[in-house]
Design a protein around this motif. Structure first.
Motif, PDB file in Angstrom:
ATOM      1  N   ASN A 548       0.838  -1.189   0.000  1.00 40.49           N
ATOM      2  CA  ASN A 548       0.000   0.000   0.000  1.00 40.49           C
ATOM      3  C   ASN A 548       0.882   1.252   0.000  1.00 40.49           C
ATOM      4  O   ASN A 548       2.057   1.203   0.386  1.00 40.49           O
ATOM      5  CB  ASN A 548      -0.909   0.001   1.221  1.00 40.49           C
ATOM      6  N   PRO A 549       0.344   2.379  -0.443  1.00 38.71           N
ATOM      7  CA  PRO A 549       1.133   3.617  -0.428  1.00 38.71           C
ATOM      8  C   PRO A 549       1.620   3.948   0.972  1.00 38.71           C
ATOM      9  O   PRO A 549       0.955   3.663   1.973  1.00 38.71           O
ATOM     10  CB  PRO A 549       0.151   4.669  -0.950  1.00 38.71           C
ATOM     11  N   SER A 550       2.793   4.556   1.053  1.00 44.45           N
ATOM     12  CA  SER A 550       3.353   4.945   2.335  1.00 44.45           C
ATOM     13  C   SER A 550       2.573   6.120   2.910  1.00 44.45           C
ATOM     14  O   SER A 550       2.151   7.021   2.175  1.00 44.45           O
ATOM     15  CB  SER A 550       4.815   5.338   2.156  1.00 44.45           C
ATOM     16  N   PRO A 551       2.376   6.146   4.232  1.00 46.33           N
ATOM     17  CA  PRO A 551       1.703   7.293   4.858  1.00 46.33           C
ATOM     18  C   PRO A 551       2.628   8.499   5.027  1.00 46.33           C
ATOM     19  O   PRO A 551       2.218   9.507   5.589  1.00 46.33           O
ATOM     20  CB  PRO A 551       1.257   6.745   6.210  1.00 46.33           C
ATOM     21  N   VAL A 552       3.876   8.371   4.555  1.00 46.17           N
ATOM     22  CA  VAL A 552       4.862   9.439   4.717  1.00 46.17           C
ATOM     23  C   VAL A 552       5.599   9.642   3.393  1.00 46.17           C
ATOM     24  O   VAL A 552       5.937   8.672   2.713  1.00 46.17           O
ATOM     25  CB  VAL A 552       5.882   9.089   5.823  1.00 46.17           C
ATOM     26  N   SER A 553       5.825  10.884   3.036  1.00 49.74           N
ATOM     27  CA  SER A 553       6.712  11.196   1.922  1.00 49.74           C
ATOM     28  C   SER A 553       7.779  12.167   2.411  1.00 49.74           C
ATOM     29  O   SER A 553       7.540  12.964   3.322  1.00 49.74           O
ATOM     30  CB  SER A 553       5.940  11.812   0.752  1.00 49.74           C
ATOM     31  N   THR A 576       6.062  14.877   4.831  1.00 51.24           N
ATOM     32  CA  THR A 576       4.626  15.084   4.649  1.00 51.24           C
ATOM     33  C   THR A 576       3.897  13.815   5.071  1.00 51.24           C
ATOM     34  O   THR A 576       4.204  12.725   4.580  1.00 51.24           O
ATOM     35  CB  THR A 576       4.298  15.407   3.186  1.00 51.24           C
ATOM     36  N   ARG A 577       2.920  13.982   5.971  1.00 51.72           N
ATOM     37  CA  ARG A 577       2.174  12.836   6.483  1.00 51.72           C
ATOM     38  C   ARG A 577       0.825  12.723   5.789  1.00 51.72           C
ATOM     39  O   ARG A 577       0.192  13.741   5.480  1.00 51.72           O
ATOM     40  CB  ARG A 577       1.920  12.992   7.992  1.00 51.72           C
ATOM     41  N   ALA A 578       0.404  11.483   5.558  1.00 51.77           N
ATOM     42  CA  ALA A 578      -0.947  11.268   5.064  1.00 51.77           C
ATOM     43  C   ALA A 578      -1.947  11.612   6.160  1.00 51.77           C
ATOM     44  O   ALA A 578      -1.637  11.548   7.360  1.00 51.77           O
ATOM     45  CB  ALA A 578      -1.116   9.818   4.622  1.00 51.77           C
ATOM     46  N   GLU A 579      -3.146  11.989   5.756  1.00 57.30           N
ATOM     47  CA  GLU A 579      -4.172  12.364   6.714  1.00 57.30           C
ATOM     48  C   GLU A 579      -4.453  11.199   7.667  1.00 57.30           C
ATOM     49  O   GLU A 579      -4.661  10.069   7.247  1.00 57.30           O
ATOM     50  CB  GLU A 579      -5.450  12.765   5.983  1.00 57.30           C
ATOM     51  N   GLY A 580      -4.398  11.493   8.956  1.00 58.07           N
ATOM     52  CA  GLY A 580      -4.684  10.487   9.970  1.00 58.07           C
ATOM     53  C   GLY A 580      -3.469   9.745  10.481  1.00 58.07           C
ATOM     54  O   GLY A 580      -3.563   9.030  11.482  1.00 58.07           O
ATOM     55  N   PHE A 581      -2.313   9.905   9.838  1.00 60.35           N
ATOM     56  CA  PHE A 581      -1.114   9.219  10.309  1.00 60.35           C
ATOM     57  C   PHE A 581      -0.376  10.115  11.302  1.00 60.35           C
ATOM     58  O   PHE A 581       0.046  11.221  10.959  1.00 60.35           O
ATOM     59  CB  PHE A 581      -0.187   8.871   9.150  1.00 60.35           C
ATOM     60  N   THR A 582      -0.214   9.620  12.512  1.00 55.58           N
ATOM     61  CA  THR A 582       0.443  10.401  13.566  1.00 55.58           C
ATOM     62  C   THR A 582       1.647   9.679  14.162  1.00 55.58           C
ATOM     63  O   THR A 582       2.183  10.105  15.176  1.00 55.58           O
ATOM     64  CB  THR A 582      -0.566  10.708  14.698  1.00 55.58           C
ATOM     65  N   GLY A 583       2.076   8.602  13.551  1.00 50.52           N
ATOM     66  CA  GLY A 583       3.182   7.815  14.087  1.00 50.52           C
ATOM     67  C   GLY A 583       4.511   8.529  13.961  1.00 50.52           C
ATOM     68  O   GLY A 583       4.660   9.526  13.237  1.00 50.52           O
ATOM     69  N   ALA A 584       5.503   8.025  14.675  1.00 53.73           N
ATOM     70  CA  ALA A 584       6.837   8.607  14.641  1.00 53.73           C
ATOM     71  C   ALA A 584       7.503   8.314  13.301  1.00 53.73           C
ATOM     72  O   ALA A 584       7.254   7.286  12.670  1.00 53.73           O
ATOM     73  CB  ALA A 584       7.687   8.043  15.773  1.00 53.73           C
ATOM     74  N   VAL A 585       8.355   9.216  12.862  1.00 52.70           N
ATOM     75  CA  VAL A 585       9.112   9.064  11.630  1.00 52.70           C
ATOM     76  C   VAL A 585      10.594   9.175  11.968  1.00 52.70           C
ATOM     77  O   VAL A 585      11.027  10.161  12.564  1.00 52.70           O
ATOM     78  CB  VAL A 585       8.731  10.144  10.596  1.00 52.70           C
TER      79      VAL A 585
END
Length: 597
Positions: A548-553, A576-585
């Protein structure tokens, strides 16, 4: 800044940009057990998979032909049932497999193709005092729990021959050191079996009934251990089961009479070696009573074969393979060959790897008996010598058992031929006891950086990567490994809107001198430590999945100037985070020049 330093630094910048592109929260299906993990040729098997995230299971990928998935029935994240069709011509033996979901491949497991009807045991079916009655030749599939003893009833007539072979550790699921015993109707123990040179920790038993009636076959773990994941197969019948075959090898396409001894005496069965193969071949011998359930490994190479004889033998030119037997304690065999000055030869013993109890020690001497080279163990118990021929003439390979033992089963094969450089690429293992990071996941519309390793042997110069059979929509770009470099940076990109899919990609390497090599991936399945491997496989393809597409770019600002010597530079990364993704990067720099911190 020197141009070489600048190029290395720019490679590090590119790696910084690519490293976080893999999905931050993706998790493939996790398979902890498969039961039954075997199926008969031509049958369909409903196997239960246990683990986690199995509700995301989309397919199972097999590393050999002849197996396909017809149905997947999920029962929640922890369990699913998979219908596996086994074709009538599927190759016998273990087949590596991986489960795949929308977020990648699982760890590797084995599914075994067998020739006998499979009897699947339900829980506690054979562990009580009343034996499970077996009718006819069959392959029993069971789970041997801790402390359990499984009993089987077999009706035999006086003079009937019975073979029982347990596949425990070789099943690849758990440490299961199997032990077998056979009892007559009157309670007399007819036969007992534990380890053997051919089957290692698995037991093989052969006996002839001395009275009519119901016999009892007992199976347990040698130390009354076991496991909730202790899957085993027990082959029972009258099939041939040679513990060694002679000759231990031949040439491609050669039709060969293989001799062996069993409880009936000396026997001969004919088989044709594969015509387009070089290496260790798994030989399954068959007659009217059936097919051997597990193979006898034999060597198939283009070496001319020189069998052992009692008379004086001419010294053949290399390449040559010597077959022989250390038939008595303390015996040393001397096998002579002819070579030319400057030749670089590989002299390699094949004994333990072919099921012989021999622990070979080799030495090479010249025509005067002067020792030129010697070897004991190499990577295993079989010895290997790299020999540079000092002058034209005849040389002897002297071979003996390290412990001074000998006997009718202490056979060997010694191959003498050109030392061909081993060229290969591989995916480094962070931890040999784990399958972590041994598959590749590319986010749809994103990219992943993979650092492959190059194995050159004695070759020097540049090595370039080749790739085929990639998943649909995947593009691969690889930077060659220059002379002295170990790593091959490999960028894998999946086109936008690529649907989740997977494939076993064929990777290879080409050397600037024209040599070619393939991909090698060892997987440890049953290991006590990083130095003690009981069961493993070696793969020739890399599992690559599009998820699936990454929630982060991540985007990286292009620096306006190079890094000065003894200086510093600031790099700005935009996440850049996908909407709803709040995890650590976590942002990593996987590649840097040696002088950059």
């Amino acid at each position: 800044m020197k141009s070489g330093h600048r190029a290395a630094f720019l490679a590090g910048i590119v790696a910084l940009l690519l490293a976080p592109a893999s999905p931050a929260t993706a998790s493939p299906p996790s398979v902890e057990s498969i039961f039954p993990a075997c199926g008969r040729r031509g049958d369909k098997v409903v196997a239960k998979l246990s683990g986690s995230r199995l509700d995301t299971l989309r397919d199972i990928t097999f590393y050999k032909p002849g197996l396909s998935v017809e149905n997947i029935g999920s029962e929640g994240p922890g369990t699913c049932h998979v219908t596996i069709a086994v074709s009538p011509d599927a190759p016998l033996g273990p087949v590596p497999m991986r489960a795949r979901g929308d977020d990648g491949f699982s760890s590797l497991h084995l599914f075994h193709v067998v020739s006998l009807p499979v009897v699947t045991l339900s829980e506690n079916e054979a562990s009580g005092k009343v034996p499970k009655v077996l009718k006819g030749d069959c392959c029993v599939a069971g789970i041997l729990g801790e402390g359990e003893v499984h009993r089987f009833g077999i009706n035999l007539r006086k003079g009937d021959r019975l073979v029982a072979e347990a596949v425990g550790i070789r099943a690849g699921a758990a440490f299961l050191d199997t032990h077998l015993e056979l009892f007559s109707p009157s309670g007399r123990r007819l036969a007992v079996a534990d380890d053997s040179p051919l089957s290692a920790q698995d037991a093989v038993l052969e006996a002839v009934a001395n009275e009519d009636g119901g016999h009892v076959l007992l199976l347990r773990e040698a130390n009354l251990g076991g496991s909730d994941n202790g899957f085993y197969m027990l082959h029972v019948g009258g099939f041939p089961r040679p513990m060694r075959v002679a000759p231990p090898g031949g040439r491609p396409g050669q039709r060969t009479n293989f001799e062996f001894n069993d409880i009936r005496g000396k026997r001969t069965l004919e088989s044709t070696l594969p015509a387009t193969f070089s290496g260790t071949h798994n030989l399954y011998l068959a007659d009217s009573s059936g097919t051997s359930p597990t193979p006898n490994p034999v060597r198939v190479t283009n070496h001319a074969v020189c069998e052992e004889s009692g008379g004086i033998q001419q010294a053949p030119e290399v390449p040559v393979a010597f077959h022989g037997l250390i038939s008595a304690p303390g015996q040393t065999d001397a096998r002579t060959f002819t070579a030319r000055k400057g030749q670089v030869l590989l002299v390699e013993a094949w004994a333990r790897r072919l099921g012989s109890p021999l622990e070979p020690v080799m030495e090479i001497t010249d025509s005067t008996g002067r020792q030129l080279s010697a070897s004991d163990d190499d990577e295993g118990h079989d010895s290997r010598i790299r020999f540079v021929v000092p002058a034209d003439g005849s040389f002897s390979v002297n071979i003996r058992d390290q412990r001074g033992q000998g006997g009718p089963d202490h056979f060997y094969r010694v191959e003498v031929g050109p030392d061909v450089a081993t060229l290969a690429c591989f995916l480094p293992r962070p931890n040999r006891l784990s399958q972590e990071r041994q598959t590749v996941l590319i986010p749809s519309g994103g990219r992943t950086l993979v650092l492959l390793g190059a194995r050159r042997g004695d070759l020097s110069g540049e090595v370039a990567l080749t790739a085929s059979e990639l998943p649909p929509g995947v593009r691969l770009t690889a930077h060659p490994a220059r002379a002295g470099e170990f790593r091959i940076p490999c960028l894998m990109e999946a086109a936008s809107a690529t649907k989740p899919c997977g494939a076993l990609a064929r990777l290879g390497v080409t050397h600037s001198g024209g040599e070619r090599g393939g991909f090698v991936q060892p997987i440890d399945l049953v290991a006590e430590s990083a130095d003690t491997l009981y069961q493993g496989v070696e793969l020739d393809r890399l599992a690559i999945a599009v998820g699936n597409p990454s929630p982060v770019s991540v985007e990286l600002d292009q620096p306006r100037a190079g890094l000065p010597i003894d200086g510093a530079i600031t790099l700005r990364a935009r996440v850049t985070r996908a909407e709803g993704f709040t995890g650590a990067v976590e942002l990593l720099v996987p590649m840097l020049p040696a002088w950059v911190e």
